[in-house]
Design a protein around this motif. Sequence first.
Motif, PDB file in Angstrom:
ATOM      1  N   PRO A 283       6.858  14.283  12.915  1.00 36.84           N
ATOM      2  CA  PRO A 283       5.898  13.178  12.874  1.00 36.84           C
ATOM      3  C   PRO A 283       5.335  13.032  11.462  1.00 36.84           C
ATOM      4  CG  PRO A 283       5.555  14.481  14.833  1.00 36.84           C
ATOM      5  CD  PRO A 283       6.564  15.223  13.992  1.00 36.84           C
ATOM      6  N   ILE A 284       5.148  11.796  11.050  1.00 36.87           N
ATOM      7  CA  ILE A 284       4.738  11.484   9.682  1.00 36.87           C
ATOM      8  C   ILE A 284       3.296  10.979   9.696  1.00 36.87           C
ATOM      9  CG2 ILE A 284       5.196  10.002   7.703  1.00 36.87           C
ATOM     10  CD1 ILE A 284       8.132   9.769   8.932  1.00 36.87           C
ATOM     11  N   ILE A 285       2.428  11.677   9.000  1.00 36.12           N
ATOM     12  CA  ILE A 285       1.060  11.196   8.803  1.00 36.12           C
ATOM     13  C   ILE A 285       0.981  10.673   7.377  1.00 36.12           C
ATOM     14  CG2 ILE A 285      -1.391  11.775   8.716  1.00 36.12           C
ATOM     15  CD1 ILE A 285      -0.877  13.788  10.952  1.00 36.12           C
ATOM     16  N   ILE A 286       0.670   9.412   7.240  1.00 38.26           N
ATOM     17  CA  ILE A 286       0.611   8.776   5.930  1.00 38.26           C
ATOM     18  C   ILE A 286      -0.579   9.357   5.162  1.00 38.26           C
ATOM     19  CG2 ILE A 286       0.410   6.564   4.715  1.00 38.26           C
ATOM     20  CD1 ILE A 286       3.037   6.984   6.376  1.00 38.26           C
ATOM     21  N   PRO A 287      -0.372   9.788   3.912  1.00 38.76           N
ATOM     22  CA  PRO A 287      -1.445  10.466   3.163  1.00 38.76           C
ATOM     23  C   PRO A 287      -2.451   9.516   2.515  1.00 38.76           C
ATOM     24  CG  PRO A 287       0.533  10.397   1.848  1.00 38.76           C
ATOM     25  CD  PRO A 287       0.881   9.777   3.186  1.00 38.76           C
ATOM     26  N   ILE A 288      -2.776   8.447   3.207  1.00 34.33           N
ATOM     27  CA  ILE A 288      -3.729   7.447   2.718  1.00 34.33           C
ATOM     28  C   ILE A 288      -4.701   7.144   3.855  1.00 34.33           C
ATOM     29  CG2 ILE A 288      -4.004   5.051   1.941  1.00 34.33           C
ATOM     30  CD1 ILE A 288      -1.139   5.193   0.888  1.00 34.33           C
TER      31      ILE A 288
ATOM     32  N   LYS B   2       0.805  -1.228   0.000  1.00 37.55           N
ATOM     33  CA  LYS B   2       0.000   0.000   0.000  1.00 37.55           C
ATOM     34  C   LYS B   2       0.838   1.278   0.000  1.00 37.55           C
ATOM     35  CE  LYS B   2      -4.243   1.649   0.666  1.00 37.55           C
ATOM     36  NZ  LYS B   2      -5.436   1.342  -0.032  1.00 37.55           N
ATOM     37  N   PHE B   3       2.003   1.259   0.672  1.00 38.88           N
ATOM     38  CA  PHE B   3       2.757   2.504   0.835  1.00 38.88           C
ATOM     39  C   PHE B   3       4.227   2.195   1.066  1.00 38.88           C
ATOM     40  CE2 PHE B   3       4.495   5.987   3.349  1.00 38.88           C
ATOM     41  CZ  PHE B   3       4.068   7.093   2.636  1.00 38.88           C
TER      42      PHE B   3
ATOM     43  N   SER C 100      18.337   9.614  11.730  1.00 34.80           N
ATOM     44  CA  SER C 100      18.369  10.658  10.706  1.00 34.80           C
ATOM     45  C   SER C 100      17.648  10.237   9.431  1.00 34.80           C
ATOM     46  CB  SER C 100      19.813  11.035  10.378  1.00 34.80           C
ATOM     47  OG  SER C 100      20.496   9.917   9.848  1.00 34.80           O
ATOM     48  N   GLU C 101      17.244   8.964   9.344  1.00 34.22           N
ATOM     49  CA  GLU C 101      16.460   8.509   8.199  1.00 34.22           C
ATOM     50  C   GLU C 101      15.644   7.291   8.580  1.00 34.22           C
ATOM     51  OE1 GLU C 101      18.890   5.564   5.392  1.00 34.22           O
ATOM     52  OE2 GLU C 101      19.840   7.537   5.545  1.00 34.22           O
ATOM     53  N   ILE C 102      14.547   7.111   7.855  1.00 35.81           N
ATOM     54  CA  ILE C 102      13.676   5.951   8.079  1.00 35.81           C
ATOM     55  C   ILE C 102      12.901   5.689   6.781  1.00 35.81           C
ATOM     56  CG2 ILE C 102      11.672   7.237   8.945  1.00 35.81           C
ATOM     57  CD1 ILE C 102      12.548   4.213  10.806  1.00 35.81           C
ATOM     58  N   THR C 103      12.698   4.430   6.490  1.00 39.22           N
ATOM     59  CA  THR C 103      11.859   4.045   5.366  1.00 39.22           C
ATOM     60  C   THR C 103      10.656   3.306   5.933  1.00 39.22           C
ATOM     61  OG1 THR C 103      13.757   3.860   3.888  1.00 39.22           O
ATOM     62  CG2 THR C 103      11.737   2.732   3.220  1.00 39.22           C
ATOM     63  N   LEU C 104       9.466   3.732   5.548  1.00 42.60           N
ATOM     64  CA  LEU C 104       8.234   3.115   6.040  1.00 42.60           C
ATOM     65  C   LEU C 104       7.582   2.321   4.919  1.00 42.60           C
ATOM     66  CD1 LEU C 104       6.748   6.129   8.023  1.00 42.60           C
ATOM     67  CD2 LEU C 104       8.023   4.178   8.934  1.00 42.60           C
ATOM     68  N   SER C 105       7.219   1.083   5.228  1.00 43.01           N
ATOM     69  CA  SER C 105       6.481   0.229   4.303  1.00 43.01           C
ATOM     70  C   SER C 105       5.206  -0.216   4.995  1.00 43.01           C
ATOM     71  CB  SER C 105       7.298  -1.006   3.921  1.00 43.01           C
ATOM     72  OG  SER C 105       8.472  -0.629   3.250  1.00 43.01           O
ATOM     73  N   ILE C 106       4.111  -0.241   4.219  1.00 44.91           N
ATOM     74  CA  ILE C 106       2.814  -0.629   4.775  1.00 44.91           C
ATOM     75  C   ILE C 106       2.109  -1.546   3.787  1.00 44.91           C
ATOM     76  CG2 ILE C 106       0.586   0.189   5.648  1.00 44.91           C
ATOM     77  CD1 ILE C 106       1.995   2.930   6.110  1.00 44.91           C
ATOM     78  N   TRP C 107       1.576  -2.633   4.313  1.00 46.16           N
ATOM     79  CA  TRP C 107       0.757  -3.557   3.541  1.00 46.16           C
ATOM     80  C   TRP C 107      -0.618  -3.584   4.187  1.00 46.16           C
ATOM     81  CZ3 TRP C 107       5.729  -4.194   4.956  1.00 46.16           C
ATOM     82  CH2 TRP C 107       6.665  -4.507   3.975  1.00 46.16           C
ATOM     83  N   GLU C 108      -1.673  -3.709   3.377  1.00 39.42           N
ATOM     84  CA  GLU C 108      -3.039  -3.783   3.888  1.00 39.42           C
ATOM     85  C   GLU C 108      -3.667  -5.083   3.414  1.00 39.42           C
ATOM     86  OE1 GLU C 108      -6.866  -0.836   4.295  1.00 39.42           O
ATOM     87  OE2 GLU C 108      -5.717  -0.734   2.457  1.00 39.42           O
ATOM     88  N   TYR C 109      -4.374  -5.755   4.304  1.00 38.52           N
ATOM     89  CA  TYR C 109      -5.050  -7.008   3.949  1.00 38.52           C
ATOM     90  C   TYR C 109      -6.130  -6.724   2.913  1.00 38.52           C
ATOM     91  CZ  TYR C 109      -7.860 -11.221   4.266  1.00 38.52           C
ATOM     92  OH  TYR C 109      -8.560 -12.352   3.965  1.00 38.52           O
ATOM     93  N   ILE C 110      -6.144  -7.515   1.876  1.00 43.34           N
ATOM     94  CA  ILE C 110      -7.167  -7.394   0.839  1.00 43.34           C
ATOM     95  C   ILE C 110      -8.040  -8.647   0.904  1.00 43.34           C
ATOM     96  CG2 ILE C 110      -7.600  -7.236  -1.637  1.00 43.34           C
ATOM     97  CD1 ILE C 110      -4.814  -5.896  -1.840  1.00 43.34           C
ATOM     98  N   GLU C 111      -9.322  -8.441   1.169  1.00 37.35           N
ATOM     99  CA  GLU C 111     -10.229  -9.580   1.276  1.00 37.35           C
ATOM    100  C   GLU C 111     -10.440 -10.220  -0.096  1.00 37.35           C
ATOM    101  OE1 GLU C 111     -13.736  -8.868   3.589  1.00 37.35           O
ATOM    102  OE2 GLU C 111     -12.700  -7.415   4.831  1.00 37.35           O
ATOM    103  N   PRO C 112     -10.428 -11.564  -0.135  1.00 35.83           N
ATOM    104  CA  PRO C 112     -10.615 -12.246  -1.424  1.00 35.83           C
ATOM    105  C   PRO C 112     -12.022 -12.091  -1.961  1.00 35.83           C
ATOM    106  CG  PRO C 112     -10.249 -13.828   0.365  1.00 35.83           C
ATOM    107  CD  PRO C 112     -10.177 -12.452   0.944  1.00 35.83           C
TER     108      PRO C 112
END
Length: 114
Positions: free
Chosen positions: A24-29, A4-5, A102-114
């Motif tokens: 602070p980071i607010i994800i734009p999704i 997702k992100f 001084s740095e960070i990488t954010l990854s996000i996955w969202e469950y997708i219903e079948p």
Amino acid sequence: MGFKFYQKYEAVYKTPNQYYPIDPIIIPITFQNSDIVVQPFNPTVPSYWWLGAYLEVLINIPNIDTNVIAYNQNLKINNKTLIQLPTKVSYSLKFIVPTRMSEITLSIWEYIEP
């Protein structure tokens, strides 16, 4: 799970050895599903560092001017964490990065219903 992100964030340096902390980071999704996986990642941190980010799940409640923190959790650096919310409600994510990073990488996955 559907990807997702993904975004890398870096601090702004004021001198070669000093930087301003990452805001602070607010994800734009807006997320809809109650199951997500999040990962704060930084391959350069020492192995003894544990905290990667502090996560807040924010929901909007009608008649209140601001988002409400519905859930929060400390996230381990360089690890994926499953977040399972008790109800399905649309929400946003806020990450607070430790000031020592001084740095960070954010990854996000969202469950997708079948």
